[in-house]
Enzyme design. Sequence first.
Site, PDB file in Angstrom:
ATOM      1  N   ASP A 104       0.853  -1.323   0.078  1.00  0.00           N
ATOM      2  CA  ASP A 104      -0.098  -0.055  -0.027  1.00  0.00           C
ATOM      3  C   ASP A 104       0.769   1.247  -0.080  1.00  0.00           C
ATOM      4  O   ASP A 104       0.327   2.471  -0.345  1.00  0.00           O
ATOM      5  CB  ASP A 104      -0.891   0.073   1.308  1.00  0.00           C
ATOM      6  CG  ASP A 104      -1.969  -1.018   1.127  1.00  0.00           C
ATOM      7  OD1 ASP A 104      -2.329  -1.498  -0.189  1.00  0.00           O
ATOM      8  OD2 ASP A 104      -2.641  -1.212   2.253  1.00  0.00           O
ATOM      9  N   ASP A 163      -6.951  -6.136  -3.714  1.00  0.00           N
ATOM     10  CA  ASP A 163      -6.325  -4.738  -3.409  1.00  0.00           C
ATOM     11  C   ASP A 163      -4.990  -4.572  -3.872  1.00  0.00           C
ATOM     12  O   ASP A 163      -4.774  -3.627  -5.048  1.00  0.00           O
ATOM     13  CB  ASP A 163      -6.428  -4.116  -2.022  1.00  0.00           C
ATOM     14  CG  ASP A 163      -7.552  -4.542  -1.039  1.00  0.00           C
ATOM     15  OD1 ASP A 163      -7.655  -5.806  -1.236  1.00  0.00           O
ATOM     16  OD2 ASP A 163      -7.886  -3.652  -0.278  1.00  0.00           O
TER      17      ASP A 163
END
EC number: 3.2.1.172
Length: 365
Positions: A104, A163
Amino acid sequence: MYKRILFLLCILPFQLLMAQSKLTDFPQGYTPEEVGNRLAYRFMEKYRISDRKGIGYADTFNWSGALKYAAIAKDERLVKLLQNKFDSLFTTKKNILPKKTHVDWNMFGSLCLELYKITKDKRYLDLGISYADTQWELPGNAKAKEKEWDAKGYSWQTRLWIDDMYMITIVQTQAYKVTGDRKYIDRAAKEMVLYLDELQRPNGLFYHAPDVPFYWGRGNGWMAAGMAELLQCLPEDSKYRPRILKGYRKMMKSLKKYQTSDGLWNQLIDQPDCWAETSGSAMFTFAFITGVKQGWLKAKEYGPAARKAWMALVPYINEKNDVREVCVGTNKKNSKQYYYDRPRHTGDYHGQAPYLWCTVALLEK
């Protein structure tokens, strides 16, 4: 026979043009120029580096979305404002740069590389490439599982959460765009095939993770947007391209089936009693628009679906230019009720950004 061929050659471009027109000629208030301007300047107004203790991935892709809009709209003033907002990260706010230790956080490099693409300032290139490279450079304190992924040629940051297929794809694809080095796009493509093989179900949708058998909206949105971004750059001769295109089309077919009568998609895509969620819906809309414009999807079939979604999305922007009904940041959990109960925010960057992607996709020729 000759007359029929001539007829088809004449009529097919007209039919395609008619279908493509579904993605133009929007009424006042719904044009990509208006919506893009509203949301890009909202980011400028709302996001203050001086207040930040760190930069999250949602900040990153909203920032880069605003930049992409500014570039395609030829709004040089907005480009400069967004650039100036970044530049303290080289000096007084250097301490809040994301660490290069998580999927991320490494995707922050995509913002740096977008700035380089627009400005040609080498500072942004050097910083962005460092995030792309370290996503494949095994750290000295790597865990056993991370070493296993690395040994197989995948990113050590692999974790098989859907994700990741935006977070990994976007920075590696951007690195390929600015350097032309095939290793970056090949990394992303190989990784994408792994996730397709592991997580895509027979109905074309994706579990949040192997141990979480739910079709979460935004999670699937990351996959849809990631494939759309990757396919736009992936060379035609790539050995991975047929597999990714097949997975993309399979997903788009399923999404078209699950699009609600109102034009959006639900927080859990296959659950008709679940609430309509805007961030995932905007990501699916982006994937539809891109597929139609690139010729991967039949324009006469998916053009109207993309338009219907866009027309449904815009009214969710309030008078402050904040998007409503956005699912908050969400970890995986093997609980259906967990996804039903996720809080809904207004103005959350998870929702603002994909709207901006849609405006850019609509404006691209």
